[in-house]
Design a protein around this motif. Structure first.
Motif, PDB file in Angstrom:
ATOM      1  N   THR A   1       0.797  -1.176  -0.194  1.00 52.93           N
ATOM      2  CA  THR A   1      -0.054   0.199  -0.045  1.00 52.93           C
ATOM      3  C   THR A   1       0.882   1.201   0.059  1.00 52.93           C
ATOM      4  OG1 THR A   1      -1.837  -1.107   1.278  1.00 52.93           O
ATOM      5  CG2 THR A   1      -1.646   1.307   1.320  1.00 52.93           C
ATOM      6  N   LEU A   2       0.406   2.132  -0.971  1.00 57.07           N
ATOM      7  CA  LEU A   2       1.211   3.665  -0.881  1.00 57.07           C
ATOM      8  C   LEU A   2       0.432   4.545  -0.347  1.00 57.07           C
ATOM      9  CD1 LEU A   2       3.384   5.414  -1.894  1.00 57.07           C
ATOM     10  CD2 LEU A   2       2.380   5.479  -4.150  1.00 57.07           C
TER      11      LEU A   2
ATOM     12  N   VAL B   1       0.586   7.825 -12.576  1.00 54.54           N
ATOM     13  CA  VAL B   1       1.206   7.186 -11.588  1.00 54.54           C
ATOM     14  C   VAL B   1       0.132   6.222 -10.739  1.00 54.54           C
ATOM     15  CG1 VAL B   1       1.776   7.487  -9.051  1.00 54.54           C
ATOM     16  CG2 VAL B   1       2.826   8.903 -11.009  1.00 54.54           C
ATOM     17  N   ILE B   2      -1.057   6.703 -10.530  1.00 53.32           N
ATOM     18  CA  ILE B   2      -1.850   5.947  -9.997  1.00 53.32           C
ATOM     19  C   ILE B   2      -2.358   4.637 -10.698  1.00 53.32           C
ATOM     20  CG2 ILE B   2      -4.352   5.966  -9.218  1.00 53.32           C
ATOM     21  CD1 ILE B   2      -4.357   8.826  -8.237  1.00 53.32           C
ATOM     22  N   ARG B   3      -2.511   4.891 -11.957  1.00 46.26           N
ATOM     23  CA  ARG B   3      -2.736   3.923 -12.777  1.00 46.26           C
ATOM     24  C   ARG B   3      -1.760   2.745 -12.882  1.00 46.26           C
ATOM     25  NH1 ARG B   3      -7.634   4.260 -14.798  1.00 46.26           N
ATOM     26  NH2 ARG B   3      -8.632   6.353 -15.370  1.00 46.26           N
ATOM     27  N   GLN B   4      -0.294   3.327 -12.904  1.00 45.29           N
ATOM     28  CA  GLN B   4       0.687   2.670 -13.066  1.00 45.29           C
ATOM     29  C   GLN B   4       0.824   1.692 -11.696  1.00 45.29           C
ATOM     30  OE1 GLN B   4       4.444   4.451 -13.836  1.00 45.29           O
ATOM     31  NE2 GLN B   4       5.736   2.943 -13.709  1.00 45.29           N
ATOM     32  N   MET B   5       0.585   2.356 -10.790  1.00 46.43           N
ATOM     33  CA  MET B   5       0.420   1.610  -9.271  1.00 46.43           C
ATOM     34  C   MET B   5      -0.488   0.439  -9.332  1.00 46.43           C
ATOM     35  SD  MET B   5       3.101   2.638  -7.416  1.00 46.43           S
ATOM     36  CE  MET B   5       4.368   4.141  -7.184  1.00 46.43           C
ATOM     37  N   MET B   6      -1.617   0.832  -9.790  1.00 46.53           N
ATOM     38  CA  MET B   6      -2.846  -0.071  -9.906  1.00 46.53           C
ATOM     39  C   MET B   6      -2.247  -1.464 -10.666  1.00 46.53           C
ATOM     40  SD  MET B   6      -6.351   1.786  -9.503  1.00 46.53           S
ATOM     41  CE  MET B   6      -6.496   2.231 -11.095  1.00 46.53           C
TER      42      MET B   6
ATOM     43  N   GLY C   1      -0.435  -3.746  -8.935  1.00 45.25           N
ATOM     44  CA  GLY C   1      -0.854  -4.379  -7.704  1.00 45.25           C
ATOM     45  C   GLY C   1      -0.838  -3.690  -6.368  1.00 45.25           C
ATOM     46  N   VAL C   2      -0.389  -2.494  -6.668  1.00 45.41           N
ATOM     47  CA  VAL C   2       0.065  -1.451  -5.553  1.00 45.41           C
ATOM     48  C   VAL C   2      -1.475  -0.626  -5.141  1.00 45.41           C
ATOM     49  CG1 VAL C   2       1.157   0.551  -4.416  1.00 45.41           C
ATOM     50  CG2 VAL C   2       2.315  -1.304  -5.893  1.00 45.41           C
ATOM     51  N   ILE C   3      -1.865  -1.035  -3.806  1.00 45.75           N
ATOM     52  CA  ILE C   3      -3.114  -0.151  -3.514  1.00 45.75           C
ATOM     53  C   ILE C   3      -2.528   1.364  -3.086  1.00 45.75           C
ATOM     54  CG2 ILE C   3      -4.923   0.231  -2.065  1.00 45.75           C
ATOM     55  CD1 ILE C   3      -4.822  -2.951  -1.627  1.00 45.75           C
ATOM     56  N   VAL C   4      -3.310   2.410  -3.721  1.00 51.32           N
ATOM     57  CA  VAL C   4      -2.703   3.880  -3.378  1.00 51.32           C
ATOM     58  C   VAL C   4      -3.954   4.440  -2.178  1.00 51.32           C
ATOM     59  CG1 VAL C   4      -2.469   6.205  -4.132  1.00 51.32           C
ATOM     60  CG2 VAL C   4      -1.693   4.131  -5.697  1.00 51.32           C
ATOM     61  N   ARG C   5      -3.563   4.908  -1.130  1.00 50.24           N
ATOM     62  CA  ARG C   5      -4.633   5.561  -0.296  1.00 50.24           C
ATOM     63  C   ARG C   5      -4.047   6.897   0.156  1.00 50.24           C
ATOM     64  NH1 ARG C   5      -6.290   1.482   4.469  1.00 50.24           N
ATOM     65  NH2 ARG C   5      -7.570   3.158   4.585  1.00 50.24           N
TER      66      ARG C   5
END
Length: 212
Positions: A66-67, A85-90, A93-97
């Motif tokens: 989780t970021l 950045v948000i789409r790349q993280m998703m 498999g990284v959750i952005v909060r």
């Protein structure tokens, strides 16, 4: 394998500290395993991937991690950057909060309605971040130009708020928070929050005049 919760903190002025951003995150209920900090880096001119610690962030995050960021404007300099950045993280498999308002961007959801709401939120939040960045740049230019060659008598009253305060007030106002709630959260007076609400460009310019 255990998953990590990583706080990314961009600290661009003396008014902001990484410790304060961590305290805010923990107060919001996050259990932080690691903190990555870019200090003295402008968020309105430098992409996350071009920041020294931003690059390390991409290397260290793994699927299921989780970021955590204070607000989406930490992730890029404009709409395209933040969205990318948000789409790349998703995709990884990284959750952005976010600490402010507790938004969650999770690429794993399969529900079409949740996906639609998530994608609409990404667009709206990113556009808001870009609008705030553009307003900040314009107000800083105006404030610095006004301050050049003038003494303190021409700067007006020194602001009672810091850059971190102003960022928080503007983000919460954009999300519809009430003045009283924002005042309690930031420790500012309601009158100060009202002034920022009524003339955000002047609030930015006042900070710029006193930092010029």
């Amino acid at each position: 394998m255990s998953h990590k919760v990583v706080l990314y903190s961009r600290v661009s002025t003396a008014d902001q500290t990484a410790a304060h951003q961590r305290t805010q995150a923990e107060a919001a209920g996050f259990e932080i395993d690691d903190v990555v900090v870019d200090e003295g880096v402008s968020g309105v001119s430098t992409r996350l991937a071009d920041r020294p610690e931003g690059r390390r962030l991409f290397d260290m995050l793994r699927r299921g991690d989780t970021l955590v960021v204070r607000w989406v404007d930490r992730l890029g300099r404009d709409y395209q950057d933040v969205t990318d950045v948000i789409r790349q993280m998703m995709r990884r498999g990284v959750i952005v909060r976010t600490v402010i308002n507790g938004l969650v961007f999770d690429g794993a959801t399969k529900d079409p309605m949740q996906q639609a709401v998530r994608d609409a939120l990404i667009g709206f939040m990113s556009a808001t971040a870009q609008a705030q960045a553009e307003a900040t740049r314009e107000a800083q230019r105006a404030g610095i130009a006004h301050a050049k060659g003038r003494d303190d008598a021409y700067r007006g009253r020194k602001p009672s708020y810091t850059r971190a305060h102003l960022d928080t007030v503007r983000a919460q106002l954009a999300q519809g928070a009430g003045v009283s709630a924002i005042a309690r959260d930031t420790g500012l007076s309601r009158q100060t929050v009202y002034r920022i609400q009524e003339d955000p460009a002047e609030a930015e310019a006042a900070l710029a005049r006193w930092s010029a």
